[in-house]
Motif scaffolding. Structure first.
Motif, mmCIF file in Angstrom:
data_model
loop_
_atom_site.group_PDB
_atom_site.id
_atom_site.type_symbol
_atom_site.label_atom_id
_atom_site.label_comp_id
_atom_site.label_asym_id
_atom_site.label_seq_id
_atom_site.Cartn_x
_atom_site.Cartn_y
_atom_site.Cartn_z
ATOM 1 N N THR A 95 0.830 -1.203 0.000
ATOM 2 C CA THR A 95 0.000 0.000 0.000
ATOM 3 C C THR A 95 0.864 1.253 0.000
ATOM 4 O O THR A 95 0.552 2.242 -0.679
ATOM 5 N N PHE A 96 1.948 1.223 0.740
ATOM 6 C CA PHE A 96 2.855 2.368 0.827
ATOM 7 C C PHE A 96 3.391 2.755 -0.546
ATOM 8 O O PHE A 96 3.451 3.941 -0.898
ATOM 9 N N VAL A 97 3.777 1.773 -1.341
ATOM 10 C CA VAL A 97 4.374 2.069 -2.641
ATOM 11 C C VAL A 97 3.329 2.256 -3.743
ATOM 12 O O VAL A 97 3.600 2.898 -4.764
ATOM 13 N N ALA A 98 2.120 1.699 -3.559
ATOM 14 C CA ALA A 98 1.110 1.747 -4.623
ATOM 15 C C ALA A 98 0.161 2.928 -4.494
ATOM 16 O O ALA A 98 -0.393 3.384 -5.509
ATOM 17 N N LEU A 99 -0.044 3.431 -3.289
ATOM 18 C CA LEU A 99 -1.012 4.512 -3.072
ATOM 19 C C LEU A 99 -0.756 5.746 -3.945
ATOM 20 O O LEU A 99 -1.711 6.322 -4.490
ATOM 21 N N PRO A 100 0.494 6.192 -4.108
ATOM 22 C CA PRO A 100 0.715 7.382 -4.948
ATOM 23 C C PRO A 100 0.227 7.222 -6.386
ATOM 24 O O PRO A 100 -0.175 8.208 -7.009
ATOM 25 N N LEU A 140 -0.770 -7.759 -19.309
ATOM 26 C CA LEU A 140 -2.231 -7.754 -19.346
ATOM 27 C C LEU A 140 -2.804 -6.562 -18.595
ATOM 28 O O LEU A 140 -3.764 -5.917 -19.050
ATOM 29 N N ILE A 141 -2.198 -6.235 -17.440
ATOM 30 C CA ILE A 141 -2.702 -5.135 -16.623
ATOM 31 C C ILE A 141 -2.509 -3.800 -17.337
ATOM 32 O O ILE A 141 -3.440 -2.995 -17.464
ATOM 33 N N VAL A 142 -1.289 -3.549 -17.801
ATOM 34 C CA VAL A 142 -1.019 -2.284 -18.479
ATOM 35 C C VAL A 142 -1.820 -2.180 -19.771
ATOM 36 O O VAL A 142 -2.343 -1.113 -20.118
ATOM 37 N N GLY A 143 -1.955 -3.294 -20.484
ATOM 38 C CA GLY A 143 -2.753 -3.275 -21.700
ATOM 39 C C GLY A 143 -4.206 -2.954 -21.421
ATOM 40 O O GLY A 143 -4.848 -2.217 -22.182
ATOM 41 N N ALA A 144 -4.738 -3.468 -20.311
ATOM 42 C CA ALA A 144 -6.129 -3.177 -19.963
ATOM 43 C C ALA A 144 -6.323 -1.708 -19.637
ATOM 44 O O ALA A 144 -7.345 -1.108 -19.979
ATOM 45 N N VAL A 145 -5.325 -1.093 -18.972
ATOM 46 C CA VAL A 145 -5.439 0.313 -18.600
ATOM 47 C C VAL A 145 -5.455 1.209 -19.821
ATOM 48 O O VAL A 145 -6.251 2.136 -19.944
ATOM 49 N N TYR A 146 -4.565 0.935 -20.772
ATOM 50 C CA TYR A 146 -4.389 1.840 -21.906
ATOM 51 C C TYR A 146 -5.126 1.415 -23.165
ATOM 52 O O TYR A 146 -4.980 2.051 -24.204
ATOM 53 N N ALA A 147 -5.932 0.372 -23.079
ATOM 54 C CA ALA A 147 -6.700 -0.041 -24.252
ATOM 55 C C ALA A 147 -7.677 1.042 -24.688
ATOM 56 O O ALA A 147 -7.883 1.274 -25.881
ATOM 57 N N ARG A 148 -8.267 1.737 -23.730
ATOM 58 C CA ARG A 148 -9.229 2.794 -24.048
ATOM 59 C C ARG A 148 -8.556 3.954 -24.781
ATOM 60 O O ARG A 148 -9.163 4.624 -25.607
ATOM 61 N N LEU A 155 -3.277 0.320 -11.936
ATOM 62 C CA LEU A 155 -1.850 0.599 -11.807
ATOM 63 C C LEU A 155 -1.362 0.343 -10.376
ATOM 64 O O LEU A 155 -0.253 -0.157 -10.166
ATOM 65 N N ALA A 156 -2.192 0.685 -9.394
ATOM 66 C CA ALA A 156 -1.836 0.406 -8.003
ATOM 67 C C ALA A 156 -1.722 -1.095 -7.767
ATOM 68 O O ALA A 156 -0.812 -1.571 -7.076
ATOM 69 N N PHE A 157 -2.653 -1.868 -8.351
ATOM 70 C CA PHE A 157 -2.590 -3.320 -8.227
ATOM 71 C C PHE A 157 -1.305 -3.861 -8.853
ATOM 72 O O PHE A 157 -0.643 -4.736 -8.277
ATOM 73 N N ALA A 158 -0.956 -3.340 -10.033
ATOM 74 C CA ALA A 158 0.254 -3.805 -10.703
ATOM 75 C C ALA A 158 1.496 -3.476 -9.876
ATOM 76 O O ALA A 158 2.417 -4.298 -9.764
ATOM 77 N N ARG A 159 1.522 -2.279 -9.296
ATOM 78 C CA ARG A 159 2.681 -1.896 -8.480
ATOM 79 C C ARG A 159 2.768 -2.758 -7.222
ATOM 80 O O ARG A 159 3.861 -3.170 -6.815
#
Length: 259
Positions: free
Chosen positions: A135-140, A244-252, A190-194
């Motif tokens: 959480t510390f590293v992903a929250l930002p 898969l995660i990054v592709g899902a974020v930027y597919a739109r 992105l937070a999940f991926a981080r």
């Protein structure tokens, strides 16, 4: 409008630096031994622990980061810029420094940890410590993404709702949050991926106990010393998940939708 042709040269350099090493990892995988390596007890424990803790960390980021992002974007209060800078510090800190910060705060002899231990609560070197480190590293990531989305809103829609008598809570839940839904979704993914790829802060603050604190990145690090093939196979899992995660974020974005 067509971009200048000379841009292909530095773009090729970027591909060489980023994409080619991933292809090198892919070509190093022994397909025949891939399944036994991925289904070993240690690998499954690490993968399942990473997924569980990353999900919990992401939910915490949404719960805590959404109000903070809205306040940073819309609030007018002293010290806002300083708080924003402090919240975004984990983006540039080496993860091991973040782990030390958590350890000196929540460790058994830490600023808050010694009082928690006296109350019978231990955080360091537990699964809770893994979640806290992630959480510390992903929250930002969530705060940065959502704050930008809130700043980009047209305030006239919220003003219209206020004119019609909507309370602040109703404006938030019925107007603001639905409008920034894509930004919230992007920040959450992105937070999940981080969180899924977190290593340094987790190792420093939570240790590496199989089934309890040894996440997939830690398992890869340990396997690198004893079984290179296993480390490569597990690394491939992270690469596939990240893609898969990054592709899902930027597919739109590629379809012309909001980023």
């Amino acid at each position: 409008m067509r971009p200048p042709a000379w841009l292909w040269l530095p773009a090729a350099g970027a591909v060489l630096v980023v994409v080619v090493p991933l292809l090198g990892l892919l070509t190093s995988v022994d397909v025949g031994s891939l399944w036994p390596l991925l289904t070993s007890e240690a690998s499954l424990d690490a993968l399942l622990l990473s997924l569980r803790t990353a999900v919990v960390s992401t939910l915490l980021c949404i719960l805590l980061g959404t109000p903070l992002a809205i306040l940073l974007a819309r609030g007018r209060w002293p010290g806002r810029s300083v708080l924003r800078a402090l919240v975004l510090v984990p983006l540039v800190l080496p993860p091991v420094v973040g782990g030390l910060a958590l350890l000196t705060t929540f460790g058994r002899r830490g600023l808050l940890g010694e009082h928690l231990v006296a109350a019978g609560v231990t955080i360091s070197y537990t699964t809770t410590a893994v979640v806290l480190a992630q959480t510390f590293v992903a929250l930002p990531f969530l705060v940065l993404s959502l704050e930008g989305a809130v700043r980009g809103l047209d305030p006239r829609q919220e003003q219209a709702a206020a004119t019609l008598g909507a309370s602040p809570w109703r404006r938030l839940t019925r107007v603001t949050l639905p409008l920034v839904g894509p930004g919230l979704l992007s920040g959450s993914v992105l937070a999940f991926a981080r969180a899924l790829g977190e290593f340094g802060a987790t190792l420093t603050f939570a240790g590496s106990a199989q089934g309890r604190t040894r996440t997939l990145p830690l398992e890869i690090y340990l396997q690198r010393e004893v079984d290179q093939d296993a480390a490569i196979a597990l690394s491939l899992v992270l690469v596939v998940l990240a893609t898969l995660i990054v592709g899902a974020v930027y597919a739109r974005t590629t379809k012309g939708g909001p980023a």
